[in-house]
Design an enzyme around this catalytic site. Structure first.
Site, PDB file in Angstrom:
ATOM      1  N   HIS A 323       0.839  -1.200   0.000  1.00 36.83           N
ATOM      2  CA  HIS A 323       0.000   0.000   0.000  1.00 36.83           C
ATOM      3  C   HIS A 323       0.879   1.258   0.000  1.00 36.83           C
ATOM      4  O   HIS A 323       1.755   1.405   0.843  1.00 36.83           O
ATOM      5  CB  HIS A 323      -0.917  -0.017   1.233  1.00 36.83           C
ATOM      6  CG  HIS A 323      -1.888   1.107   1.247  1.00 36.83           C
ATOM      7  ND1 HIS A 323      -3.105   1.041   0.598  1.00 36.83           N
ATOM      8  CD2 HIS A 323      -1.812   2.337   1.791  1.00 36.83           C
ATOM      9  CE1 HIS A 323      -3.736   2.189   0.750  1.00 36.83           C
ATOM     10  NE2 HIS A 323      -2.972   2.991   1.464  1.00 36.83           N
ATOM     11  N   ALA A 324       0.644   2.148  -0.966  1.00 34.28           N
ATOM     12  CA  ALA A 324       1.516   3.321  -1.131  1.00 34.28           C
ATOM     13  C   ALA A 324       1.430   4.245   0.075  1.00 34.28           C
ATOM     14  O   ALA A 324       0.344   4.534   0.582  1.00 34.28           O
ATOM     15  CB  ALA A 324       1.108   4.083  -2.395  1.00 34.28           C
ATOM     16  N   HIS A 353       0.765  12.079  -5.974  1.00 36.42           N
ATOM     17  CA  HIS A 353       0.046  12.212  -4.697  1.00 36.42           C
ATOM     18  C   HIS A 353       0.990  12.013  -3.507  1.00 36.42           C
ATOM     19  O   HIS A 353       1.035  12.830  -2.584  1.00 36.42           O
ATOM     20  CB  HIS A 353      -1.094  11.189  -4.639  1.00 36.42           C
ATOM     21  CG  HIS A 353      -1.725  11.071  -3.285  1.00 36.42           C
ATOM     22  ND1 HIS A 353      -2.801  11.847  -2.901  1.00 36.42           N
ATOM     23  CD2 HIS A 353      -1.410  10.316  -2.204  1.00 36.42           C
ATOM     24  CE1 HIS A 353      -3.116  11.560  -1.648  1.00 36.42           C
ATOM     25  NE2 HIS A 353      -2.294  10.622  -1.214  1.00 36.42           N
ATOM     26  N   GLU A 354       1.747  10.908  -3.512  1.00 32.36           N
ATOM     27  CA  GLU A 354       2.628  10.608  -2.368  1.00 32.36           C
ATOM     28  C   GLU A 354       3.704  11.680  -2.214  1.00 32.36           C
ATOM     29  O   GLU A 354       4.055  12.067  -1.105  1.00 32.36           O
ATOM     30  CB  GLU A 354       3.270   9.226  -2.517  1.00 32.36           C
ATOM     31  CG  GLU A 354       2.281   8.052  -2.473  1.00 32.36           C
ATOM     32  CD  GLU A 354       1.418   8.005  -1.222  1.00 32.36           C
ATOM     33  OE1 GLU A 354       1.809   8.558  -0.177  1.00 32.36           O
ATOM     34  OE2 GLU A 354       0.321   7.420  -1.287  1.00 32.36           O
ATOM     35  N   HIS A 357       2.705  14.608  -0.134  1.00 31.72           N
ATOM     36  CA  HIS A 357       2.947  14.446   1.310  1.00 31.72           C
ATOM     37  C   HIS A 357       4.384  14.814   1.655  1.00 31.72           C
ATOM     38  O   HIS A 357       4.651  15.521   2.619  1.00 31.72           O
ATOM     39  CB  HIS A 357       2.737  12.981   1.731  1.00 31.72           C
ATOM     40  CG  HIS A 357       1.320  12.514   1.743  1.00 31.72           C
ATOM     41  ND1 HIS A 357       0.366  13.050   2.577  1.00 31.72           N
ATOM     42  CD2 HIS A 357       0.694  11.535   1.044  1.00 31.72           C
ATOM     43  CE1 HIS A 357      -0.791  12.407   2.383  1.00 31.72           C
ATOM     44  NE2 HIS A 357      -0.611  11.486   1.454  1.00 31.72           N
ATOM     45  N   GLU A 381      -3.682  15.034   2.325  1.00 32.10           N
ATOM     46  CA  GLU A 381      -4.059  14.192   1.188  1.00 32.10           C
ATOM     47  C   GLU A 381      -4.313  15.014  -0.070  1.00 32.10           C
ATOM     48  O   GLU A 381      -4.113  14.548  -1.190  1.00 32.10           O
ATOM     49  CB  GLU A 381      -5.322  13.380   1.523  1.00 32.10           C
ATOM     50  CG  GLU A 381      -5.169  12.413   2.674  1.00 32.10           C
ATOM     51  CD  GLU A 381      -4.092  11.363   2.432  1.00 32.10           C
ATOM     52  OE1 GLU A 381      -3.857  10.995   1.259  1.00 32.10           O
ATOM     53  OE2 GLU A 381      -3.471  10.921   3.412  1.00 32.10           O
ATOM     54  N   HIS A 483      -7.484   0.439   5.384  1.00 29.87           N
ATOM     55  CA  HIS A 483      -7.550   1.479   6.426  1.00 29.87           C
ATOM     56  C   HIS A 483      -8.321   1.043   7.671  1.00 29.87           C
ATOM     57  O   HIS A 483      -8.212   1.675   8.707  1.00 29.87           O
ATOM     58  CB  HIS A 483      -8.154   2.754   5.836  1.00 29.87           C
ATOM     59  CG  HIS A 483      -7.342   3.300   4.709  1.00 29.87           C
ATOM     60  ND1 HIS A 483      -7.329   2.700   3.467  1.00 29.87           N
ATOM     61  CD2 HIS A 483      -6.487   4.351   4.639  1.00 29.87           C
ATOM     62  CE1 HIS A 483      -6.511   3.382   2.674  1.00 29.87           C
ATOM     63  NE2 HIS A 483      -5.989   4.371   3.357  1.00 29.87           N
ATOM     64  N   TYR A 493      -9.713  11.515   3.463  1.00 26.97           N
ATOM     65  CA  TYR A 493      -9.704  11.281   2.016  1.00 26.97           C
ATOM     66  C   TYR A 493     -10.925  11.908   1.357  1.00 26.97           C
ATOM     67  O   TYR A 493     -10.849  12.392   0.228  1.00 26.97           O
ATOM     68  CB  TYR A 493      -9.638   9.777   1.708  1.00 26.97           C
ATOM     69  CG  TYR A 493      -8.410   9.119   2.276  1.00 26.97           C
ATOM     70  CD1 TYR A 493      -7.156   9.302   1.693  1.00 26.97           C
ATOM     71  CD2 TYR A 493      -8.483   8.325   3.420  1.00 26.97           C
ATOM     72  CE1 TYR A 493      -6.024   8.704   2.227  1.00 26.97           C
ATOM     73  CE2 TYR A 493      -7.354   7.729   3.954  1.00 26.97           C
ATOM     74  CZ  TYR A 493      -6.123   7.919   3.361  1.00 26.97           C
ATOM     75  OH  TYR A 493      -5.008   7.330   3.888  1.00 26.97           O
TER      76      TYR A 493
END
Length: 584
Positions: A323-324, A353-354, A357, A381, A483, A493
């Site tokens: 999971h990323a 996306h990552e 962060h 997010e 999750h 999210y």
């Protein structure tokens, strides 16, 4: 015996200074242990992660209880007061102070996480792991295969977790009550600079704002699935069968874009995964492209250690959590991502996306420990997602992936927007219901015997989907979603889906964009980078409306930017759905 002197402002400030130093140091060590456990799952790394989880929980509980004592001290500065609130509500799963409770809670949480990490489903009777089953769900069009994968994954991964999960809820609720919260759900909702119940109302208000768009998309998608599979598999009316939507949880529907793509307007003329492969760009090359976006708007390059220490590929010799996720190990610049990248469109977007962060983590690294966070968890997010919205055909030309002659003309916009909506809009009700289910579990309105029924009911109510097979009461389908066993609050999210469009519109406005919102790319615009950085570097040091205002000029979260982005699609969907029965 003399009463203890009442605590003073100086006491509260000294307490915070001590706590921030201790938690900063512990977070670095704990972060390394968690990293090793996620990238090398063994009984030993599980045991170490459980041990550190236990120490971390005990620290957090101790400090949360102490923070509660200083709350009523007269004359506290707004910053001190807010930090005390962050400490009091900062645990995801609080253990009560009773002997052995923290150890039991940590053991259960680690066990649930690893059960998920080792999870397998089947396809044609053969075992298939988590990341492969996810990919297969997006490409396989055989309804019997899809039903088998969906059912086996939910049975194998979710079902064994039910009893442990119920016990975990019991322990964590006791912990939340000790800290002065009604239950864990109320505690989670307390982190938004407003009363917990007001926050629940705000999420409902945002959902109602965007629901008409979801309803049109649901009706259109159901019609297309019915045309493909026939009434026996997917009826013309009512809910949609969950396994037909191209995703294990039916949370994003982009995997079945080929089924819903309208004739002529649907084929956008390119696939990012194919473009990457044609240019010989590998998994690391994809990450370099993501980094290039942030560099183009003025952010410093990532440190060398990022490329040395991240997990980009699934190792062949061991179990890992695929999971990323994005990591900041030392709270300064030991930034990493953990993924099992595949060269495809989804992972290209996920990388952007990552990295959002990671750049956020680095922007606020000068803040004190308790402010090393997003303004609220939805902000974290949304940053990378707003950047990913800028992955327009124009951007792909700018980075040399797409030939300018192949940029889709305006008549293809319906296809582009539909492709986006199949992920962004389809996700909204799922983003809301995961925590609606947990809030109900934590406050007791969904009892353990009804865990599965409660989940299935909410899926039907909000998403308009149903499982492909009847589900027995003793199944635990929520556990088949990372999750839930990972105990990651999920409302962030949902907020992120709304906020990213607000951020994106603000960036496009700052860049002076004049055309339709969905065609805007702010790649290469340093002014946008400066404005964005002003919000990012605040971290959690101010209430979220202050941070939102710094970048967007507004203090209110709103679905209006999302509706503006998808307006051409909404008009088109209404035409397609004319005379069709909406809802389920």
């Amino acid at each position: 015996m003399a009463q203890d002197a009442a605590p003073t402002v100086a006491d509260a400030e000294a307490f915070l200074a001590k706590v921030e130093k201790d938690l900063f140091d512990f977070s670095v060590e704990g972060g390394r242990v968690a990293w090793i456990n996620s990238t090398y799952i063994t009984d030993d790394t599980d045991a170490l992660a459980a041990k550190y989880g236990e120490i971390g929980t005990e620290k957090s509980v101790k400090y949360a209880l102490e923070a509660a004592k200083y709350q009523k001290v007269a004359g506290l500065s707004a910053e001190t007061s807010r930090k005390l609130d962050i400490l009091r509500g900062g645990l995801v799963l609080p253990a009560p102070t009773k002997d052995g409770a923290a150890a039991e809670l940590s053991t259960i949480a680690t066990k649930l996480n690893s059960t998920y990490g080792k999870g397998k489903g089947t396809l044609k009777g053969k075992e298939i792991n988590g990341s492969d089953i996810e990919a297969e769900m997006g490409t396989n069009r055989n309804p019997d295969d899809l039903k088998e994968m969906w059912t086996s994954w939910h049975d194998n991964v979710g079902a064994p977790m039910g009893k442990d999960y119920a016990r975990m809820v019991e322990i964590a609720n006791d912990g939340a009550k000790e800290l002065g919260f009604k239950d864990v759900g109320a505690m989670w909702r307390s982190g938004y600079d407003m009363p917990a119940d007001d926050f629940a109302k705000l999420t409902d208000k945002l959902w109602l704002e965007v629901k008409p768009l979801y309803d049109e998309l649901h009706t259109y998608t159901r019609n297309k699935l019915n045309a493909k599979y026939g009434d026996a598999v997917q009826p013309k009316t009512g809910p949609i069968r969950a396994d037909l939507l191209g995703n294990m949880w039916a949370q994003e529907w982009g995997g079945i874009y080929d089924i819903v793509a309208p004739a002529g307007a649907g084929d956008i003329g390119y696939d990012i995964g194919d473009l990457l492969k044609a240019k010989g760009i590998d998994e690391i090359g994809m990450v370099k492209i993501g980094e290039g976006f942030f560099s183009s708007i003025g952010f410093e390059p990532l440190p060398k250690s990022f490329y040395e220490r991240s997990q980009f590929l699934k190792p062949r010799d061991r179990e890992v959590v695929c999971h990323a996720s994005a990591w900041d190990i030392d709270n300064v610049d030991d930034l990493r991502i953990k993924m099992c990248i595949k060269v495809n469109t989804d992972d290209f977007v996920t990388i952007h996306h990552e990295l959002g962060h990671n750049y956020y983590q680095r922007a606020y690294n000068k803040q004190s420990y308790l402010h090393l966070n997003g303004a609220n968890d939805g902000f974290h997010e949304a940053i990378g997602d707003a950047v990913a919205l800028s992955i327009t055909p124009e951007y792909l030309v700018q980075i040399g992936l797409l030939d300018k002659a192949k940029v889709p003309s305006a008549d293809k916009d319906t296809g582009l927007l539909l492709r986006q909506a199949m992920d962004k809009v389809a996700f909204l009700p799922f983003g809301l219901l995961v925590d609606k289910w947990r809030w109900g579990v934590f406050n007791g309105s969904i009892a353990p015997a009804d865990y599965n029924k409660g989940w299935t009911d909410l899926r039907r109510q909000y998403q308009g989907i149903v499982p492909p097979t009847d589900r027995a009461a003793d199944r635990f389908d929520p556990g088949a979603k990372y999750h839930i066993p990972g105990n990651t609050p999920y409302t962030r999210y949902f907020l992120a889906r709304i906020l990213q469009f607000q951020f994106y519109k603000a960036a496009c406005d700052a860049a002076g964009w004049k055309g339709p919102l969905h065609r805007c790319s702010f790649y290469g615009n340093k002014e946008v980078g400066q404005k964005l950085n002003a919000m990012l570097e605040m971290g959690a040091s101010k209430p979220w409306p202050d941070a939102l205002e710094a970048f967007t000029g507004s203090r209110e979260m709103s679905g209006k930017a999302m509706l503006e982005y998808f307006k051409p699609l909404m008009d088109w969907l209404k035409k397609q759905n004319k005379g069709q029965k909406k809802g389920w």
